[in-house]
Design a protein around this motif. Structure first.
Motif, PDB file in Angstrom:
ATOM      1  N   THR A  22      -5.755  -5.303  -7.769  1.00 53.94           N
ATOM      2  CA  THR A  22      -4.924  -5.245  -6.684  1.00 53.94           C
ATOM      3  C   THR A  22      -3.632  -4.364  -7.196  1.00 53.94           C
ATOM      4  OG1 THR A  22      -4.171  -7.559  -7.038  1.00 53.94           O
ATOM      5  CG2 THR A  22      -5.740  -7.242  -5.277  1.00 53.94           C
ATOM      6  N   PHE A  23      -3.582  -4.271  -8.480  1.00 53.96           N
ATOM      7  CA  PHE A  23      -2.322  -3.337  -8.900  1.00 53.96           C
ATOM      8  C   PHE A  23      -2.319  -2.061  -8.135  1.00 53.96           C
ATOM      9  CE2 PHE A  23      -0.613  -0.090 -11.610  1.00 53.96           C
ATOM     10  CZ  PHE A  23       0.439  -0.553 -12.214  1.00 53.96           C
ATOM     11  N   SER A  24      -3.379  -1.503  -7.853  1.00 57.24           N
ATOM     12  CA  SER A  24      -3.668  -0.202  -6.961  1.00 57.24           C
ATOM     13  C   SER A  24      -2.898  -0.514  -5.542  1.00 57.24           C
ATOM     14  CB  SER A  24      -5.036   0.150  -6.867  1.00 57.24           C
ATOM     15  OG  SER A  24      -5.577   0.567  -8.460  1.00 57.24           O
ATOM     16  N   LEU A  25      -3.021  -1.760  -5.085  1.00 58.01           N
ATOM     17  CA  LEU A  25      -2.701  -1.699  -3.780  1.00 58.01           C
ATOM     18  C   LEU A  25      -1.058  -2.265  -3.851  1.00 58.01           C
ATOM     19  CD1 LEU A  25      -5.668  -3.087  -2.061  1.00 58.01           C
ATOM     20  CD2 LEU A  25      -5.083  -0.910  -2.344  1.00 58.01           C
ATOM     21  N   GLY A  26      -0.535  -2.376  -4.945  1.00 58.41           N
ATOM     22  CA  GLY A  26       0.933  -2.703  -5.051  1.00 58.41           C
ATOM     23  C   GLY A  26       1.084  -4.213  -4.890  1.00 58.41           C
ATOM     24  N   GLU A  27       0.131  -4.921  -4.864  1.00 59.58           N
ATOM     25  CA  GLU A  27       0.651  -6.433  -4.697  1.00 59.58           C
ATOM     26  C   GLU A  27       1.479  -7.043  -5.377  1.00 59.58           C
ATOM     27  OE1 GLU A  27      -0.288  -8.222  -1.827  1.00 59.58           O
ATOM     28  OE2 GLU A  27      -1.130  -6.352  -0.927  1.00 59.58           O
ATOM     29  N   GLY A  41       3.404   0.957   4.346  1.00 63.15           N
ATOM     30  CA  GLY A  41       2.865   0.103   3.484  1.00 63.15           C
ATOM     31  C   GLY A  41       3.058  -1.251   3.861  1.00 63.15           C
ATOM     32  N   THR A  42       1.705  -2.138   3.655  1.00 67.39           N
ATOM     33  CA  THR A  42       1.642  -3.408   4.007  1.00 67.39           C
ATOM     34  C   THR A  42       1.405  -4.252   2.710  1.00 67.39           C
ATOM     35  OG1 THR A  42      -0.444  -3.277   4.710  1.00 67.39           O
ATOM     36  CG2 THR A  42       1.068  -2.955   6.274  1.00 67.39           C
ATOM     37  N   PHE A  95       7.998   1.956   4.908  1.00 67.20           N
ATOM     38  CA  PHE A  95       7.647   3.211   5.183  1.00 67.20           C
ATOM     39  C   PHE A  95       8.641   4.154   4.284  1.00 67.20           C
ATOM     40  CE2 PHE A  95       8.279   7.130   7.757  1.00 67.20           C
ATOM     41  CZ  PHE A  95       7.053   7.696   7.871  1.00 67.20           C
ATOM     42  N   VAL A  96       7.726   5.137   3.609  1.00 67.23           N
ATOM     43  CA  VAL A  96       8.660   6.082   2.859  1.00 67.23           C
ATOM     44  C   VAL A  96       7.925   7.426   2.963  1.00 67.23           C
ATOM     45  CG1 VAL A  96       9.016   6.779   0.225  1.00 67.23           C
ATOM     46  CG2 VAL A  96       8.227   4.413   0.874  1.00 67.23           C
ATOM     47  N   ALA A  97       8.878   8.499   3.411  1.00 64.20           N
ATOM     48  CA  ALA A  97       8.535   9.762   3.819  1.00 64.20           C
ATOM     49  C   ALA A  97       9.515  10.696   3.457  1.00 64.20           C
ATOM     50  CB  ALA A  97       8.597   9.807   5.222  1.00 64.20           C
ATOM     51  N   THR A 152       0.825  -1.137   0.106  1.00 72.38           N
ATOM     52  CA  THR A 152       0.260   0.013  -0.189  1.00 72.38           C
ATOM     53  C   THR A 152       0.759   1.299  -0.171  1.00 72.38           C
ATOM     54  OG1 THR A 152      -0.173  -0.240   2.259  1.00 72.38           O
ATOM     55  CG2 THR A 152      -2.167  -1.179   1.006  1.00 72.38           C
ATOM     56  N   ALA A 153       2.250   1.061   0.089  1.00 71.44           N
ATOM     57  CA  ALA A 153       3.040   2.349  -0.076  1.00 71.44           C
ATOM     58  C   ALA A 153       2.796   2.736  -1.453  1.00 71.44           C
ATOM     59  CB  ALA A 153       4.507   2.096   0.107  1.00 71.44           C
ATOM     60  N   PHE A 154       2.000   2.185  -2.425  1.00 73.67           N
ATOM     61  CA  PHE A 154       1.979   2.450  -3.777  1.00 73.67           C
ATOM     62  C   PHE A 154       0.863   3.330  -4.113  1.00 73.67           C
ATOM     63  CE2 PHE A 154       0.412   1.527  -8.083  1.00 73.67           C
ATOM     64  CZ  PHE A 154       1.467   1.678  -8.819  1.00 73.67           C
ATOM     65  N   THR A 155      -0.285   3.468  -3.032  1.00 74.63           N
ATOM     66  CA  THR A 155      -1.532   4.121  -3.170  1.00 74.63           C
ATOM     67  C   THR A 155      -1.411   5.868  -3.290  1.00 74.63           C
ATOM     68  OG1 THR A 155      -1.732   4.243  -0.754  1.00 74.63           O
ATOM     69  CG2 THR A 155      -2.799   2.273  -2.044  1.00 74.63           C
TER      70      THR A 155
END
Length: 677
Positions: free
Chosen positions: A523-528, A613-614, A623-625, A409-412
């Motif tokens: 699930t592409f949108s959730l970075g799976e 992101g999980t 974690f990206v910040a 989910t870091a992709f969202t």
């Protein structure tokens, strides 16, 4: 006054010429071409006779012979070899100018010809120059092909003898010019006359480039087979001989195509050795299996974290500076990197601290394969720090630059940004409509994913439904809230509304590599099923802090060779999204830090904007910040390097049940940021 004859005006009296000259005068008069031709009229009087053509050719040939003879006589064999004979280190510097590492020990060792097995020598002769011991040092057919290529601008032609190759490698440059080729021929002829064939072959074997930073067959034998050249057999010698045609094309470690070419070339050389009498048919029949060389070694490469930095900087310098591998291996380069020593120390300490805190009661069964990758990037793309692994000499696999772990989910935030840029389509045939941070979506658990035609059905015939972490239902939420609180179901639907093809294109504009992006399913949108590296994710999030401008992360700010600057092609900033979109995403990411999924990070840096992101299978935590000075991505995962299969994150501890990876990633980031503030 008398007209014509010997006594004509301007003529020299015969008695003044002397008896010898007088006798030669009739001969010279006959040799003088009658041109324009007498007895012809019109254009025919200007067409030379066959005698005149023959005479012109003889004059031209005589002049050419004289020219070549003079050039040969005045050409001396240089006393100094080319620079590989005095190979230097390559030096890498930190961003502050202090020395980081030195690499490139002189990878060349002289080896007497009698120490090279006859079969190995035979393989080289069969591959490169079967007539070496009988030719004059040059190949006329090869010379003609090279001249034709130089005149027509065609590709470099083969056919040079071993003597010519040695002359070119040892005394000349690689320029494809007629003057260089002419000098090569003269030097080859002279060297062949003045030096024994065995000496030329020995020098050739000791100075040729075999790839992997090696010059000479002794170092090549050690690099590819880990043994002295005297212990090579004919089959191994045939493979090494194939590298003389171009190590970059025939080193099997460089890819499947290289491996295929190497096997074909090796087999051809062995067959050729039978034709040239170097092998009997029976001996050839015994070599049926390709002698696989070992993988590239790490001799001369710094260990610990510096090894990862050197490898990245080397690859970037070669690419951006358009430097040939063979030239770089000669050494003498000064590489000024973007890495900051203090940040590297802080990031390494933060990661190592986290690794020590992995649940000690469950070792070694659960955390044997636990890994952390991290990268920190400046707003202008400079790579500031990278944690690649425990030690480059022990593990060459770079945990920060690998594309093996789902981003989750870091992709969202990228999906959210794509929606703000592109708008959405919810009904077939309708125009795209804009969305804003306040646009509302259904944030409940188990929401059916919709297409313009109705529910989305997967390949097994089931209706696809979204799931939130902890099966929590959030009700109607704005897109800003969905990003901040990591609510999955709105983002799953948003990706389809934008169009997964447009989301993918947007992600590429933000700097993610196309090869790292997965299949376009919901699930592409959730970075799976997308696996960008931590380095690339840091570069993508940096776009938000840079008001939508993207600069590919880079590791070298300048380079020189022996004091002369090497021009680099630096990455250029390009607009990935509008400044308005970037600021809207940043606001959501700030909410995530202050009150959402990453609020534990606020204590380390109150102004940070980031996202955890999980993954659905709990195989990675991200974690990206962003802060004012850098963007940092941290990924925690478990993987066996033998098969590169992601494993569940179990036994890592952490305060958040079910998401120990993202919690651990936040802690690493926080410890790092505190140290460099």
């Amino acid at each position: 006054m008398r007209q014509g004859g010997v006594g004509a005006v301007g003529a020299v009296p015969e008695r003044a010429l002397g008896p010898v000259a007088a006798r030669l005068r009739p001969l010279l008069r006959r040799m003088r071409p009658a041109y324009p031709r007498p007895g012809r009229s019109g254009w025919r009087r200007w067409i030379p006779s066959w005698r005149q053509w023959l005479g012109a050719c003889l004059y031209l040939f005589s002049g050419l012979v004289a020219f070549v003879g003079i050039a040969y006589a005045t050409t001396d064999i240089p006393d100094d070899l080319n620079s590989f004979a005095t190979q230097q280190d390559n030096v890498y510097y930190w961003a502050d100018g202090s020395t980081m590492a030195r690499t490139g020990w002189v990878s060349r060792q002289e080896m007497p010809l009698d120490k090279v097995p006859p079969k190995v020598r035979g393989a080289v002769l069969a591959a490169e120059n079967a007539s070496f011991y009988t030719d004059p040092g040059v190949s006329p057919s090869g010379v003609l092909r090279a001249v034709r290529a130089a005149l027509t601008g065609g590709e470099t032609q083969g056919g040079s003898t071993i003597t010519q190759q040695y002359v070119k490698n040892a005394y000349l440059n690689q320029d494809r010019t007629l003057s260089r080729k002419f000098t090569e021929i003269l030097l080859a002829l002279k060297l062949d006359n003045q030096t024994s064939k065995n000496q030329i072959l020995q020098d050739y074997l000791n100075t040729s480039w075999f790839g992997r930073g090696t010059y000479g067959i002794q170092r090549a034998s050690q690099a590819y087979y880990g043994k002295d050249v005297s212990k090579l057999n004919a089959s191994e010698g045939a493979f090494l001989a194939s590298l003389l045609k171009g190590a970059g094309l025939y080193d099997p470690a460089l890819g499947e195509e290289n491996h295929k070419r190497a096997v074909e070339r090796w087999s051809w050389i062995l067959d050729r050795m039978v034709d040239t009498g170097q092998l009997t048919p029976a001996e050839r029949a015994s070599y049926t299996r390709f002698p696989e060389p070992s993988g590239p070694g790490t001799a001369g490469t710094p260990g610990a974290q510096n090894g990862y930095l050197v490898e990245m900087a080397k690859a970037y310098a070669i690419k951006a500076g358009h430097i040939k591998d063979s030239d770089f291996d000669l050494g003498g380069y000064q590489i000024y990197t973007t890495f900051e020593q203090s940040r590297m120390a802080a990031l390494t300490d933060a990661v190592q601290k986290a690794q020590k805190e992995f649940d000690p009661d469950k070792r070694p069964d659960t955390d044997t394969h636990a890994k952390i990758g991290a990268a920190s990037v400046a707003p202008d793309g400079r790579l500031l720090a990278v944690y690649g692994g425990p030690d480059y000499l022990k593990q060459g696999f770079n945990q920060a630059n690998s594309t093996t772990i789902p981003v989750g989910t870091a992709f969202t935030p990228l999906v959210y940004a794509a929606a703000l840029e592109e708008g959405v389509v919810r009904s077939r045939g309708k125009d795209r409509t804009p969305v804003s941070p306040s646009t509302v979506y259904d944030g409940n658990d188990q929401v059916t994913v919709q297409t313009p035609e109705g529910p989305y059905w997967d390949r097994s015939g089931k209706v696809v439904k979204g799931h939130n972490d902890g099966n929590k239902s959030w009700g109607q939420v704005t897109l800003r809230q969905a990003v901040a609180n990591s609510v999955n179901t709105p983002m799953l639907q948003l990706g389809l509304d934008v169009g997964l093809d447009r989301v993918e294109t947007f992600a590429e504009r933000a700097g993610l590599l196309p090869s790292s992006l997965g299949t376009r399913i919901p699930t592409f949108s959730l970075g799976e099923n997308s696996k960008p590296s931590a380095l690339r994710m840091a570069g993508a999030y940096a776009d938000f802090a840079a008001d939508g401008m993207h600069t590919d992360p880079y590791s070298v700010r300048s380079a020189s060779r022996n004091g002369t600057a090497v021009p680099l092609d630096p990455p250029k900033p390009v607009r990935a999204m509008s400044a308005k979109t970037a600021r809207s995403v940043t606001e959501s990411l700030r909410d995530a830090v202050t009150e959402g999924s990453a609020k534990t990070a606020a204590k380390a840096h109150p102004g940070a904007a980031g996202k955890t992101g999980t993954t659905a299978a709990n195989t990675a935590g991200w974690f990206v910040a962003n802060t004012e000075k850098e963007t940092t991505a941290v990924v925690v995962y478990r993987m066996a390097l033998t098969d590169l299969i992601a494993l569940p994150l179990t036994g890592l501890g952490g305060d958040a049940p079910g998401t120990p990876g993202s919690e651990r990633a936040v802690r690493v980031w926080a410890d790092y940021i505190r140290a460099v503030k």
